[in-house]
Write a protein that holds these residues in place. Sequence first.
Motif, short mmCIF file in Angstrom:
data_model
loop_
_atom_site.label_atom_id
_atom_site.label_comp_id
_atom_site.label_asym_id
_atom_site.label_seq_id
_atom_site.Cartn_x
_atom_site.Cartn_y
_atom_site.Cartn_z
N GLU A 105 25.24 32.34 45.61
CA GLU A 105 25.40 32.05 44.19
C GLU A 105 26.23 33.14 43.54
O GLU A 105 25.95 34.33 43.71
N THR A 106 27.23 32.74 42.79
CA THR A 106 28.08 33.73 42.12
C THR A 106 27.38 34.19 40.85
O THR A 106 26.58 33.47 40.27
N ASN A 107 27.69 35.41 40.42
CA ASN A 107 27.20 35.85 39.12
C ASN A 107 28.16 35.34 38.06
O ASN A 107 29.20 34.74 38.38
N SER A 108 27.84 35.52 36.82
CA SER A 108 28.64 34.92 35.74
C SER A 108 30.09 35.38 35.76
O SER A 108 31.01 34.60 35.54
N MET A 109 30.31 36.66 36.05
CA MET A 109 31.69 37.18 36.06
C MET A 109 32.50 36.52 37.19
O MET A 109 33.62 36.07 36.97
N VAL A 110 31.93 36.47 38.39
CA VAL A 110 32.64 35.88 39.52
C VAL A 110 32.81 34.38 39.32
O VAL A 110 33.86 33.82 39.64
N GLU A 111 31.81 33.73 38.74
CA GLU A 111 31.94 32.29 38.47
C GLU A 111 33.11 32.02 37.52
O GLU A 111 33.87 31.07 37.71
N ARG A 112 33.27 32.86 36.50
CA ARG A 112 34.41 32.69 35.59
C ARG A 112 35.73 32.89 36.33
O ARG A 112 36.70 32.18 36.12
N LEU A 113 35.78 33.86 37.26
CA LEU A 113 37.00 34.13 38.01
C LEU A 113 37.32 33.00 38.98
O LEU A 113 38.47 32.60 39.13
N LEU A 114 36.28 32.50 39.67
CA LEU A 114 36.48 31.48 40.71
C LEU A 114 36.39 30.06 40.19
O LEU A 114 36.82 29.13 40.86
N ASP A 115 35.77 29.91 39.05
CA ASP A 115 35.53 28.59 38.46
C ASP A 115 34.66 27.72 39.38
O ASP A 115 34.90 26.53 39.54
N LYS A 116 33.67 28.37 40.03
CA LYS A 116 32.70 27.64 40.85
C LYS A 116 31.42 28.46 40.95
O LYS A 116 31.46 29.69 40.92
N PRO A 117 30.29 27.79 41.09
CA PRO A 117 29.00 28.49 41.05
C PRO A 117 28.58 29.16 42.36
O PRO A 117 27.65 29.96 42.36
N THR A 118 29.25 28.84 43.47
CA THR A 118 28.89 29.45 44.76
C THR A 118 30.15 29.82 45.53
O THR A 118 31.24 29.32 45.26
N MET A 119 29.94 30.68 46.52
CA MET A 119 31.03 31.06 47.42
C MET A 119 30.47 31.04 48.83
O MET A 119 29.36 31.53 49.07
N ASP A 120 31.21 30.49 49.76
CA ASP A 120 30.79 30.38 51.15
C ASP A 120 31.10 31.68 51.88
O ASP A 120 32.17 32.26 51.71
N ILE A 121 30.15 32.13 52.70
CA ILE A 121 30.31 33.35 53.50
C ILE A 121 31.59 33.29 54.33
O ILE A 121 32.31 34.29 54.46
N ARG A 122 31.91 32.11 54.87
CA ARG A 122 33.12 31.98 55.69
C ARG A 122 34.38 32.25 54.88
O ARG A 122 35.36 32.76 55.40
#
Length: 174
Positions: A105-122
């Motif tokens: 789960e992304t935090n609010s700052m990373v979610e704003r940068l990526l425009d998505k709520p999660t990031m895959d380890i891969r």
Amino acid sequence: MSENPPEKVEVEESEEKKNVLVVDPDDYRKTQKLKAIQEAKDRYREYTLNRSERFRELDDTWGNPQEAMEHEEAQALAMYGSELLPLIEEGIEKGAVSESDLEVETNSMVERLLDKPTMDIREVVRLEGRIVANGEHQAIPRRFQKRIYRQLERIERKLGLGLDLEEDKGPANI
């Protein structure tokens, strides 16, 4: 019926520059893989534990030592994930790990940068510890690195590689 003796293979250990007799090549490869995972994990932890010392070293050579340090930490984290990735993929095939375990789960700052709520380890591994924000590559922010690190540790435990804590049941009643 007689059993065949285990295959013996001689290898040269690069660190110690001495010959090692390997009785079980598969066991040797597994041990080396676990060692590589632990070394990558330790390298990331070393960066995070020695931040002020590392900052002083980078301050002498980099225009933006904070950015350089975040980049090095993120690369070390990606290397830890990279070493663990083959075992993760095997764990997915065997059902020990699910695809959802790879989502952080992304935090609010990373979610704003990526425009998505999660990031895959891969994705962390593939991008070598960077994210693409506004069309530019940048190091994964430090706070989010910690989430990824904790998720990798959880995956290690699911794969049976982490420490198992046993419940203290007190003294035995006789």
